[in-house]
Design a protein around this motif. Structure first.
Motif, PDB file in Angstrom:
ATOM      1  N   ARG A  37      47.280  22.997  45.591  1.00 34.03           N
ATOM      2  CA  ARG A  37      45.995  23.482  46.113  1.00 34.03           C
ATOM      3  C   ARG A  37      45.998  25.001  46.263  1.00 34.03           C
ATOM      4  NH1 ARG A  37      46.435  18.676  49.089  1.00 34.03           N
ATOM      5  NH2 ARG A  37      47.308  19.729  50.922  1.00 34.03           N
ATOM      6  N   VAL A  38      47.127  25.556  46.688  1.00 35.54           N
ATOM      7  CA  VAL A  38      47.216  27.015  46.817  1.00 35.54           C
ATOM      8  C   VAL A  38      47.008  27.674  45.456  1.00 35.54           C
ATOM      9  CG1 VAL A  38      48.767  28.946  47.311  1.00 35.54           C
ATOM     10  CG2 VAL A  38      48.683  26.990  48.861  1.00 35.54           C
ATOM     11  N   LEU A  39      47.623  27.124  44.414  1.00 37.12           N
ATOM     12  CA  LEU A  39      47.482  27.722  43.091  1.00 37.12           C
ATOM     13  C   LEU A  39      46.075  27.535  42.533  1.00 37.12           C
ATOM     14  CD1 LEU A  39      50.907  27.065  41.334  1.00 37.12           C
ATOM     15  CD2 LEU A  39      50.145  28.967  42.751  1.00 37.12           C
ATOM     16  N   ASP A  40      45.428  26.427  42.859  1.00 35.33           N
ATOM     17  CA  ASP A  40      44.036  26.245  42.445  1.00 35.33           C
ATOM     18  C   ASP A  40      43.148  27.306  43.099  1.00 35.33           C
ATOM     19  OD1 ASP A  40      44.711  24.074  40.900  1.00 35.33           O
ATOM     20  OD2 ASP A  40      44.089  22.572  42.389  1.00 35.33           O
ATOM     21  N   GLU A  41      43.380  27.563  44.373  1.00 37.89           N
ATOM     22  CA  GLU A  41      42.608  28.594  45.070  1.00 37.89           C
ATOM     23  C   GLU A  41      42.919  29.981  44.512  1.00 37.89           C
ATOM     24  OE1 GLU A  41      43.175  28.313  49.276  1.00 37.89           O
ATOM     25  OE2 GLU A  41      42.699  26.168  49.343  1.00 37.89           O
ATOM     26  N   LEU A  42      44.168  30.197  44.132  1.00 39.89           N
ATOM     27  CA  LEU A  42      44.555  31.482  43.546  1.00 39.89           C
ATOM     28  C   LEU A  42      43.858  31.686  42.202  1.00 39.89           C
ATOM     29  CD1 LEU A  42      46.128  34.079  43.428  1.00 39.89           C
ATOM     30  CD2 LEU A  42      48.189  32.779  42.878  1.00 39.89           C
ATOM     31  N   ASP A  43      43.768  30.628  41.402  1.00 35.50           N
ATOM     32  CA  ASP A  43      43.025  30.723  40.144  1.00 35.50           C
ATOM     33  C   ASP A  43      41.578  31.138  40.398  1.00 35.50           C
ATOM     34  OD1 ASP A  43      44.953  30.169  38.194  1.00 35.50           O
ATOM     35  OD2 ASP A  43      44.696  28.001  38.390  1.00 35.50           O
ATOM     36  N   SER A  44      40.966  30.552  41.405  1.00 36.60           N
ATOM     37  CA  SER A  44      39.573  30.879  41.732  1.00 36.60           C
ATOM     38  C   SER A  44      39.439  32.335  42.167  1.00 36.60           C
ATOM     39  CB  SER A  44      39.056  29.952  42.839  1.00 36.60           C
ATOM     40  OG  SER A  44      39.030  28.608  42.410  1.00 36.60           O
ATOM     41  N   ALA A  45      40.384  32.818  42.970  1.00 41.33           N
ATOM     42  CA  ALA A  45      40.343  34.213  43.418  1.00 41.33           C
ATOM     43  C   ALA A  45      40.489  35.169  42.242  1.00 41.33           C
ATOM     44  CB  ALA A  45      41.443  34.463  44.447  1.00 41.33           C
ATOM     45  N   VAL A  46      41.364  34.833  41.307  1.00 40.13           N
ATOM     46  CA  VAL A  46      41.542  35.657  40.108  1.00 40.13           C
ATOM     47  C   VAL A  46      40.262  35.669  39.284  1.00 40.13           C
ATOM     48  CG1 VAL A  46      42.756  35.838  37.903  1.00 40.13           C
ATOM     49  CG2 VAL A  46      44.041  35.368  40.004  1.00 40.13           C
ATOM     50  N   ASP A  47      39.661  34.493  39.103  1.00 41.76           N
ATOM     51  CA  ASP A  47      38.410  34.406  38.333  1.00 41.76           C
ATOM     52  C   ASP A  47      37.303  35.233  38.982  1.00 41.76           C
ATOM     53  OD1 ASP A  47      39.628  32.740  36.523  1.00 41.76           O
ATOM     54  OD2 ASP A  47      38.844  30.891  37.400  1.00 41.76           O
ATOM     55  N   ASP A  48      37.289  35.274  40.317  1.00 44.18           N
ATOM     56  CA  ASP A  48      36.258  36.027  41.045  1.00 44.18           C
ATOM     57  C   ASP A  48      36.588  37.514  41.158  1.00 44.18           C
ATOM     58  OD1 ASP A  48      34.915  33.649  41.421  1.00 44.18           O
ATOM     59  OD2 ASP A  48      35.677  33.322  43.451  1.00 44.18           O
ATOM     60  N   GLY A  49      37.798  37.896  40.743  1.00 40.69           N
ATOM     61  CA  GLY A  49      38.212  39.286  40.871  1.00 40.69           C
ATOM     62  C   GLY A  49      38.483  39.707  42.295  1.00 40.69           C
ATOM     63  N   ASN A  50      38.798  38.757  43.162  1.00 39.79           N
ATOM     64  CA  ASN A  50      39.050  39.047  44.576  1.00 39.79           C
ATOM     65  C   ASN A  50      40.543  39.337  44.761  1.00 39.79           C
ATOM     66  OD1 ASN A  50      39.387  39.022  47.392  1.00 39.79           O
ATOM     67  ND2 ASN A  50      37.719  37.561  47.670  1.00 39.79           N
ATOM     68  N   VAL A  51      40.903  40.612  44.675  1.00 40.05           N
ATOM     69  CA  VAL A  51      42.313  40.998  44.682  1.00 40.05           C
ATOM     70  C   VAL A  51      42.980  40.673  46.016  1.00 40.05           C
ATOM     71  CG1 VAL A  51      43.946  42.894  44.386  1.00 40.05           C
ATOM     72  CG2 VAL A  51      41.880  42.806  42.987  1.00 40.05           C
ATOM     73  N   TYR A  52      42.305  40.983  47.113  1.00 37.54           N
ATOM     74  CA  TYR A  52      42.935  40.760  48.414  1.00 37.54           C
ATOM     75  C   TYR A  52      43.215  39.265  48.640  1.00 37.54           C
ATOM     76  CZ  TYR A  52      43.936  40.490  53.339  1.00 37.54           C
ATOM     77  OH  TYR A  52      44.537  40.208  54.533  1.00 37.54           O
ATOM     78  N   THR A  53      42.232  38.421  48.378  1.00 40.15           N
ATOM     79  CA  THR A  53      42.445  36.984  48.549  1.00 40.15           C
ATOM     80  C   THR A  53      43.548  36.494  47.627  1.00 40.15           C
ATOM     81  OG1 THR A  53      40.148  36.627  49.220  1.00 40.15           O
ATOM     82  CG2 THR A  53      41.350  34.715  48.409  1.00 40.15           C
TER      83      THR A  53
END
Length: 225
Positions: free
Chosen positions: A105-121
């Motif tokens: 789940r953490v890696l799924d959320e990380l994929d989403s943050a990368v796709d959104d360009g949210n560096v801090y998250t």
């Protein structure tokens, strides 16, 4: 969230993103005025940040944002290899189905943050992944060591992602998780070492970008638009 939690989260983000600069003194009264929290929750937040290696707080002196010298980078990443490679082995041998689910789940959320360009998250989730791997060892002492070491690295990860982009940054994590899920301790260790070495190379590449920018700004023969 309590006022303490809010103050802590605000200060942590400001440190990681560079809003509060390296070696900058952290006067609790000024911070209270800037961030809108009382001095008591602000001081408690500073204590926690000091415990997590985000700031330095010498005795009888004002705390300041912890800096990282270029010369320290190789030793930092050396420490990560020494600590995190056996942690990955232990995780592969001791992980539970529930822990594998959390890691996924953490890696799924990380994929989403990368796709959104949210560096801090993205860097906070990156940190969480490594922490969850350590927790999967069922050894709280190892987990605490990994947390302390990587909290001190979080600002570096943010700068590298901001400068170099985040394409493919989660691929190595997927490889580590796959090895842990398969119970392959040797592969988990190998994937972890390669990931840390790649992360170190990104820091070197980021430093090179900085130097190139300085050289471009100082060279009068370089055309500007």
């Amino acid at each position: 969230m309590t006022k303490f939690d809010q103050a802590y989260a605000a200060l942590r983000r400001a440190i990681v993103t560079g809003e509060l600069r390296e070696d900058e003194p952290l006067d609790d009264l000024r911070l209270s005025e800037t961030f809108g929290f009382g001095r008591t929750p602000m001081r408690e937040a500073l204590k926690r940040l000091a415990d997590e290696q985000f700031i330095m707080w010498p005795a009888h002196r004002t705390p300041y944002v912890r800096g990282m010298k270029i010369s320290d980078l190789s030793r930092l990443y050396e420490a990560r290899v020494i600590l995190e490679s056996p942690v990955a082995r232990q995780a592969a041998e001791r992980r539970t189905p529930a822990q594998l689910g959390i890691l996924g789940r953490v890696l799924d959320e990380l994929d989403s943050a990368v796709d959104d360009g949210n560096v801090y998250t993205a860097v906070e989730l990156d940190l969480d992944f490594h922490q969850q791997v350590a927790i999967a060892t069922d050894n709280r002492f190892l987990a605490d060591c990994v947390k302390r070491l990587n909290c001190g690295s979080l600002r570096l990860w943010y700068i590298a992602h901001a400068f170099l982009g985040m394409a493919g940054v989660n691929d190595a994590h997927r490889g580590i998780l796959s090895a842990i899920a398969a119970g392959n301790a040797d592969l988990a260790e190998k994937e972890t070492i390669e990931h840390i070495q790649d992360s170190y190379q990104r820091q070197i590449d980021r430093q090179r970008v900085d130097l190139d920018k300085v050289a471009t700004q100082q060279d009068p023969t370089v055309a500007t638009s």
